[in-house]
Design a protein around this motif. Structure first.
Motif, PDB file in Angstrom:
ATOM      1  N   GLU A 141       9.026  12.703  -5.516  1.00 50.34           N
ATOM      2  CA  GLU A 141      10.531  12.785  -6.175  1.00 50.34           C
ATOM      3  C   GLU A 141      11.337  14.140  -5.817  1.00 50.34           C
ATOM      4  O   GLU A 141      12.022  14.089  -5.434  1.00 50.34           O
ATOM      5  N   ARG A 142      10.578  15.048  -5.389  1.00 44.47           N
ATOM      6  CA  ARG A 142      10.342  16.160  -4.807  1.00 44.47           C
ATOM      7  C   ARG A 142      11.180  16.304  -3.696  1.00 44.47           C
ATOM      8  O   ARG A 142      11.775  16.775  -3.009  1.00 44.47           O
ATOM      9  N   ARG A 143      10.407  14.628  -3.015  1.00 44.14           N
ATOM     10  CA  ARG A 143      10.855  14.711  -0.868  1.00 44.14           C
ATOM     11  C   ARG A 143      11.955  14.228  -1.186  1.00 44.14           C
ATOM     12  O   ARG A 143      12.954  14.383  -0.646  1.00 44.14           O
ATOM     13  N   ILE A 144      12.228  12.851  -1.384  1.00 46.36           N
ATOM     14  CA  ILE A 144      13.382  12.317  -2.410  1.00 46.36           C
ATOM     15  C   ILE A 144      14.383  13.650  -2.576  1.00 46.36           C
ATOM     16  O   ILE A 144      15.308  13.526  -1.576  1.00 46.36           O
ATOM     17  N   TYR A 155       0.887  -0.915  -0.002  1.00 49.61           N
ATOM     18  CA  TYR A 155       0.144   0.395  -0.008  1.00 49.61           C
ATOM     19  C   TYR A 155       0.773   1.013   0.277  1.00 49.61           C
ATOM     20  O   TYR A 155       1.598   1.271   0.886  1.00 49.61           O
ATOM     21  N   ARG A 156       0.609   1.446  -1.155  1.00 45.45           N
ATOM     22  CA  ARG A 156       2.001   2.960  -1.319  1.00 45.45           C
ATOM     23  C   ARG A 156       1.802   4.601  -0.204  1.00 45.45           C
ATOM     24  O   ARG A 156       2.861   5.053   0.754  1.00 45.45           O
ATOM     25  N   TYR A 157       0.831   4.661   0.405  1.00 44.76           N
ATOM     26  CA  TYR A 157       0.347   5.662   1.309  1.00 44.76           C
ATOM     27  C   TYR A 157       1.124   4.842   2.431  1.00 44.76           C
ATOM     28  O   TYR A 157       1.070   6.043   3.772  1.00 44.76           O
ATOM     29  N   LEU A 158       1.078   4.123   3.282  1.00 46.37           N
ATOM     30  CA  LEU A 158       1.452   3.178   4.760  1.00 46.37           C
ATOM     31  C   LEU A 158       3.404   3.507   4.403  1.00 46.37           C
ATOM     32  O   LEU A 158       3.889   4.314   5.462  1.00 46.37           O
ATOM     33  N   HIS A 159       3.703   3.711   2.878  1.00 47.05           N
ATOM     34  CA  HIS A 159       5.294   4.067   3.236  1.00 47.05           C
ATOM     35  C   HIS A 159       5.477   6.095   2.993  1.00 47.05           C
ATOM     36  O   HIS A 159       6.221   5.775   3.725  1.00 47.05           O
ATOM     37  N   SER A 160       4.882   6.257   1.947  1.00 45.80           N
ATOM     38  CA  SER A 160       4.913   8.214   2.331  1.00 45.80           C
ATOM     39  C   SER A 160       4.213   8.367   3.479  1.00 45.80           C
ATOM     40  O   SER A 160       5.326   9.635   3.666  1.00 45.80           O
ATOM     41  N   THR A 161       3.616   7.712   4.078  1.00 47.12           N
ATOM     42  CA  THR A 161       3.389   8.007   5.593  1.00 47.12           C
ATOM     43  C   THR A 161       4.161   7.465   6.848  1.00 47.12           C
ATOM     44  O   THR A 161       4.908   8.672   7.286  1.00 47.12           O
ATOM     45  N   ARG A 162       5.146   6.525   6.963  1.00 51.23           N
ATOM     46  CA  ARG A 162       6.388   6.077   7.590  1.00 51.23           C
ATOM     47  C   ARG A 162       7.523   6.911   6.968  1.00 51.23           C
ATOM     48  O   ARG A 162       8.477   7.458   7.937  1.00 51.23           O
ATOM     49  N   ALA A 163       7.369   7.661   5.293  1.00 54.19           N
ATOM     50  CA  ALA A 163       8.519   8.448   4.968  1.00 54.19           C
ATOM     51  C   ALA A 163       8.094   9.388   5.582  1.00 54.19           C
ATOM     52  O   ALA A 163       9.315  10.416   6.498  1.00 54.19           O
ATOM     53  N   GLU A 164       7.175  10.343   5.269  1.00 55.84           N
ATOM     54  CA  GLU A 164       7.021  11.598   6.488  1.00 55.84           C
ATOM     55  C   GLU A 164       7.194  11.876   8.194  1.00 55.84           C
ATOM     56  O   GLU A 164       8.267  12.667   8.289  1.00 55.84           O
ATOM     57  N   LEU A 165       6.481  10.686   8.744  1.00 55.68           N
ATOM     58  CA  LEU A 165       6.710  10.781   9.971  1.00 55.68           C
ATOM     59  C   LEU A 165       8.264  10.220  10.341  1.00 55.68           C
ATOM     60  O   LEU A 165       8.831  10.806  11.432  1.00 55.68           O
ATOM     61  N   GLY A 183      16.576   7.328   6.544  1.00 57.80           N
ATOM     62  CA  GLY A 183      15.165   5.969   6.248  1.00 57.80           C
ATOM     63  C   GLY A 183      13.645   6.306   5.702  1.00 57.80           C
ATOM     64  O   GLY A 183      12.978   5.427   5.232  1.00 57.80           O
ATOM     65  N   ALA A 184      13.777   8.470   6.314  1.00 60.15           N
ATOM     66  CA  ALA A 184      12.789   8.761   4.796  1.00 60.15           C
ATOM     67  C   ALA A 184      12.766   8.350   3.742  1.00 60.15           C
ATOM     68  O   ALA A 184      11.819   7.899   3.265  1.00 60.15           O
ATOM     69  N   CYS A 185      13.922   8.705   2.641  1.00 60.55           N
ATOM     70  CA  CYS A 185      14.569   8.680   1.989  1.00 60.55           C
ATOM     71  C   CYS A 185      14.227   7.271   1.276  1.00 60.55           C
ATOM     72  O   CYS A 185      13.454   7.031   0.284  1.00 60.55           O
ATOM     73  N   ARG A 186      14.186   5.748   1.788  1.00 61.02           N
ATOM     74  CA  ARG A 186      14.214   4.836   1.786  1.00 61.02           C
ATOM     75  C   ARG A 186      12.702   3.875   1.676  1.00 61.02           C
ATOM     76  O   ARG A 186      11.300   3.930   0.742  1.00 61.02           O
ATOM     77  N   ALA A 187      11.646   5.190   2.720  1.00 62.18           N
ATOM     78  CA  ALA A 187      10.607   4.612   2.702  1.00 62.18           C
ATOM     79  C   ALA A 187       9.530   5.223   0.899  1.00 62.18           C
ATOM     80  O   ALA A 187       8.702   4.826   0.607  1.00 62.18           O
ATOM     81  N   TYR A 188      10.356   6.726   1.076  1.00 62.01           N
ATOM     82  CA  TYR A 188       9.410   7.506   0.184  1.00 62.01           C
ATOM     83  C   TYR A 188      10.042   6.995  -1.570  1.00 62.01           C
ATOM     84  O   TYR A 188       9.458   6.565  -2.901  1.00 62.01           O
TER      85      TYR A 188
END
Length: 381
Positions: free
Chosen positions: A375-378, A334-344, A353-358
């Motif tokens: 891509e902008r976040r990374i 589920y893509r939103y699991l990873h984007s949410t985890r990345a933001e946290l 860790g955020a980069c890997r999750a993004y």
């Protein structure tokens, strides 16, 4: 042009063909062949004055061709109405696509199979799109659809609209179908699918005015859809906190709030959350409490993930991250699991860790605005 007609007419064409041949599999194949032929001929000869009637007529011929090939024509013809008759029997249901949903939501089928069949037949979703909606591999969904169609034929499940006394028994699945069609349209910016789901929910609310969850689902759709125009700017994704509220549809928000009746069903709770998210400022503690209640009602890992977003605003990102990590095994695709985890992770100061999750979210995303956002976040990290 043909793409627009496909999106607008697929569900109606399939519904008409199901009423004609009493077989979802045959109806879908015939509809696909009719649209393929339209793509060839209309570009050369022009679009007919009544595209849907043309598609249904061609689809009927294709369906009869398949029945002849299967050597069951004599048996099937006894069940077919004459071509001059209405393709579906008169019922209290005011839209043939809504009829088709109730037809496919037979209790003899597994709940997920009912939803998947109607997403395919009414929404025109591909097997891959349905698989993403269920968070399962495409091959798994393909097998489920095959099993469901096989069971329909083997059990002789009738293609007849249930009596009004039987409609409530199928209501839960029907609501699930409408919500998934809406989500597919809202998440992937398929305005036509979202609008169709809202239209069908309105019809259902007229048909079953005493069912509070129907009104709640309509409210939920309206409240989410009201923010559609503000979700992107110049093709780029805009998060809720950054959205221009002047671009929200105030009339839809007002209508959605008016439909809330204080019930405690799953759609009513979700609609109440959506209503809170239109307030300024957002009362995140109340949102978190409602997600906790929704989790009790549904047992959904996705609901827990959404609760984590609200908890991050009240108790901080570390408390939210604990919730996310607890549901991660169930939501890896589920893509939103990873984007949410990345933001946290970004907020607690873990850029690696955020980069890997993004990057994992980027692998799973299906829309260009989301892709560019990630891509902008990374790049920023």
């Amino acid at each position: 042009m043909i793409d627009e007609i496909f999106r607008a007419e697929w569900g109606r064409v399939v519904a008409s063909l199901v009423g004609f041949c009493r077989d979802v599999d045959v109806a879908e194949e015939a509809a696909q062949e009719a649209f393929a032929l339209a793509a060839q001929r209309w570009g050369r000869d022009g679009t007919p004055a009544e595209p849907r009637a043309w598609l249904v007529a061609v689809g009927r011929n294709k369906a009869l061709d398949r029945l002849r090939r299967e050597r069951r024509l004599a048996e099937k013809l006894q069940l077919l109405p004459p071509p001059t008759e209405t393709v579906m029997p008169a019922t209290a249901i005011p839209d043939e696509r809504l009829e088709l949903i109730f037809l496919c939501c037979h209790p003899a089928l597994a709940p997920q199979a009912r939803v998947a069949l109607t997403l395919r037949a009414v929404g025109g979703l591909s097997t891959a799109e349905i698989a993403r909606a269920f968070l399962v591999p495409e091959e798994t969904m393909k097998r489920r659809l095959t099993r469901a169609r096989t069971k329909i034929k083997a059990a002789g499940i009738p293609f007849a609209v249930p009596g009004e006394d039987l409609l409530p028994a199928r209501l839960g699945t029907v609501l699930s179908v409408l919500y998934l069609i809406f989500n597919q349209g809202y998440g992937d910016q398929r305005v036509d699918l979202a609008a169709e789901a809202i239209h069908l929910a309105r019809m259902l609310a007229q048909l079953m005015p005493g069912e509070p969850e129907v009104s709640a689902l309509l409210a939920l759709m309206l409240l989410h859809d009201a923010r559609r125009d503000a979700r992107t700017r110049d093709g780029e994704l805009v998060l809720l906190a950054d959205q221009d509220r002047s671009r929200w549809n105030a009339a839809q928000i007002e209508e959605g709030r008016a439909l809330l009746r204080g019930t405690d069903g799953p759609y009513a709770v979700q609609a109440a959350i959506a209503a809170l998210q239109t307030e300024e400022p957002i009362r995140w503690a109340a949102v978190a409490d409602l997600y906790a209640r929704l989790g009790e009602l549904t047992g959904s890992a996705v609901v827990e993930l959404n609760r984590a977003v609200a908890v991050a605003e009240t108790a901080g990102p570390r408390a939210a991250l604990a919730i996310v990590d607890a549901v991660a095994p169930a939501l890896d695709g589920y893509r939103y699991l990873h984007s949410t985890r990345a933001e946290l992770l970004r907020r607690i100061g873990d850029p690696d860790g955020a980069c890997r999750a993004y990057r994992r979210a980027l692998e799973l995303t299906t829309t260009e605005p989301e892709r560019r956002f990630l891509e902008r976040r990374i790049a920023h990290l």
